[in-house]
Motif scaffolding. Structure first.
Motif: not given
Ligand code: NZQ
Ligand code: ZN
Length: 393
Positions: A38-41, A44-46, A99-102, A139-144, A180-182, A184-186, A272-274
């Motif tokens: 898991y990530g930074g907190g 845990k908090r939720s 995405g970061s955790v996955i 927990t976040i709709a983003a990276a896929g 679970l995404t409610y 999320l900060p804006a 962006e990656h750079e």
């Molecule tokens: O660490 P926590 O405390 O969980 O905080 C996270 C983090 O600060 C917070 N967050 C996540 N879910 C939350 C929440 N805060 C409150 N409530 C929740 N439910 O959000 C912040 C961002 O999280 P992160 O996992 O970094 O977001 P994202 O999904 O956008 O992932 C970004 C990473 O994925 C990579 C990106 O480059 C970046 O490193 N990518 C991965 C891809 C892939 N594997 O297919 C493709 C993408 O193009 C991308 O490059």
């Protein structure tokens, strides 16, 4: 259109309280021990982490935990995770996060299934032959990443952010509860939605003849995400909007919006990656900061494609010719990004790029001047530098 293969083997469990299924989903994997990563907190908090741990305990599945994944996930924690898994006999990684955790979980999974140092794969010096199974509670709709074949890791030695794509790493299952995404900060909501848009736009902007059905799916997804992110920013607990974004996160990056095309451009992701590796910015925000500069640079190579996007996605009035319509569409998308609080220039993220910085970014992005990026218009080191310069402020 091009011939294509479509492979989306992830078992999706979607909806309110989907987390209740986690025990049976993990037990069905037949594993001995699970790493809950898991990530930074926020998890845990939720209370999500406690819910997941309790569900595994109830299902009789042994587990250990490792938290601390940061956005732009680090190689050092991946190596720590690999060592922990080897010591504990872990054979399944459960990612609880975004995405970061996955991605960190996928990297650990590569690390425990192969003998060499895991960075060898991200540095493209070796090809992984195996990967331990991974599952995700999103927990976040983003990276896929929950349905993609990719993971992206940052090596602190040189601050190199590098991706690795292989079918071996596709998640076995993804648990997706929009509620679970409610929390999320804006900014993260908007950044995540922008990444979703970009995963489809990277595929949409292609020079090859496309499959009309794929174009329609892509255009519909883009319009839907723009609507849903506005709604989620207005009301963070709008279930339909959160659900739309969460499902679009997966569909935008599981290959569906690219069927029949050439795989897409992906320049903006490389640019962006750079930036992300060096300046540690939110990925989606970094994409917004370079997109319009990239678009204005390459649009003249195929104004008709940009004009189609302008009319069908951005809903602009056609101009006198394709170039005018295309420019209106780029302006409209740039205005949209700004309207949801995203940067449209690199300087808006508090990064003041010097001439030397831009040269270094272009050098690294071109893999030390050994490759071009993108397919719509392949960009060499000099062209990459020009886009950074255009996007600078
Ligand atoms: O660490 P926590 O405390 O969980 O905080 C996270 C983090 O600060 C917070 N967050 C996540 N879910 C939350 C929440 N805060 C409150 N409530 C929740 N439910 O959000 C912040 C961002 O999280 P992160 O996992 O970094 O977001 P994202 O999904 O956008 O992932 C970004 C990473 O994925 C990579 C990106 O480059 C970046 O490193 N990518 C991965 C891809 C892939 N594997 O297919 C493709 C993408 O193009 C991308 O490059
Ligand atoms: Zn992305």
């Amino acid at each position: 259109m091009k011939n294509f293969e479509y492979y989306a083997p992830t078992h999706v469990v979607f909806g309110t309280n989907a987390v209740e299924k986690i025990g049976e989903l993990v037990r069905a994997q037949g594993c001995k021990k699970v790493l809950i990563h898991y990530g930074g907190g926020s998890a845990k908090r939720s209370g999500l982490l406690d819910r997941v741990s309790a569900a595994l305990e109830q299902a009789g599945v042994a587990a250990v935990q490792l938290g601390g994944v940061v956005p732009n996930p680090r190689l050092s924690l991946v190596r720590e995770g690999i060592a922990l898994c080897k010591k504990e006999g872990v054979d399944f990684i459960l990612a609880v996060g975004g995405g970061s955790v996955i991605d960190s979980s996928k990297a650990i999974a590569y690390g425990i299934a192969n003998d060499c140092d895991v960075w060898e794969f991200y540095a493209k010096r070796q090809v992984p032959q195996a990967c331990a199974p991974v599952g995700a509670v999103l927990t976040i709709a983003a990276a896929g990443s929950e349905m993609s074949n990719s993971s992206v890791i940052t090596n602190e030695d040189g601050w190199l952010k590098r991706g690795l794509s292989s079918e071996l790493s596709r998640c076995k299952f993804a648990v997706m509860d929009p509620t679970l995404t409610y929390t999320l900060p804006a900014y993260q909501t908007a950044s995540g939605a922008s990444d979703i848009l970009m995963h489809t736009m990277e595929r949409y902007f292609t020079q090859v003849d496309t499959l009309p059905l794929t174009d329609s799916i892509a255009e519909g997804l883009l319009r839907s995400v723009m609507h849903d992110v506005r709604a989620a920013l207005d009301n963070p607990e709008d279930y339909d909007a959160r659900a739309g974004l969460m499902w679009a996160s997966s569909l935008s990056h599981n290959g569906l919006t690219g069927c029949g095309t050439d795989g897409g451009d992906w320049s903006c992701h490389q640019l962006e990656h750079e930036l992300g590796g060096k300046y540690d910015i939110a990925h989606g925000a970094g994409l917004c900061a370079v997109w319009s500069s990239w678009a204005r640079t390459v649009m003249p190579a195929n104004p008709a494609r940009f004009a189609k996007f302008a009319v069908n996605v951005m809903g602009v009035e056609p101009g006198a010719d394709d170039v005018e319509t295309a420019n209106r569409g780029i302006d409209a998308m740039e205005a949209f990004f700004a309207s949801i609080g995203m940067p449209t220039r690199i300087g808006q993220m508090g990064i003041d790029l010097s001439e030397e910085d831009m040269r270094e970014l272009a050098y690294k992005c071109s893999f030390m001047n050994t490759r071009k990026i993108g397919r719509f218009v392949p960009l060499d080191q000099q062209a990459i530098y020009e886009v950074y310069k255009r996007a600078r402020a």
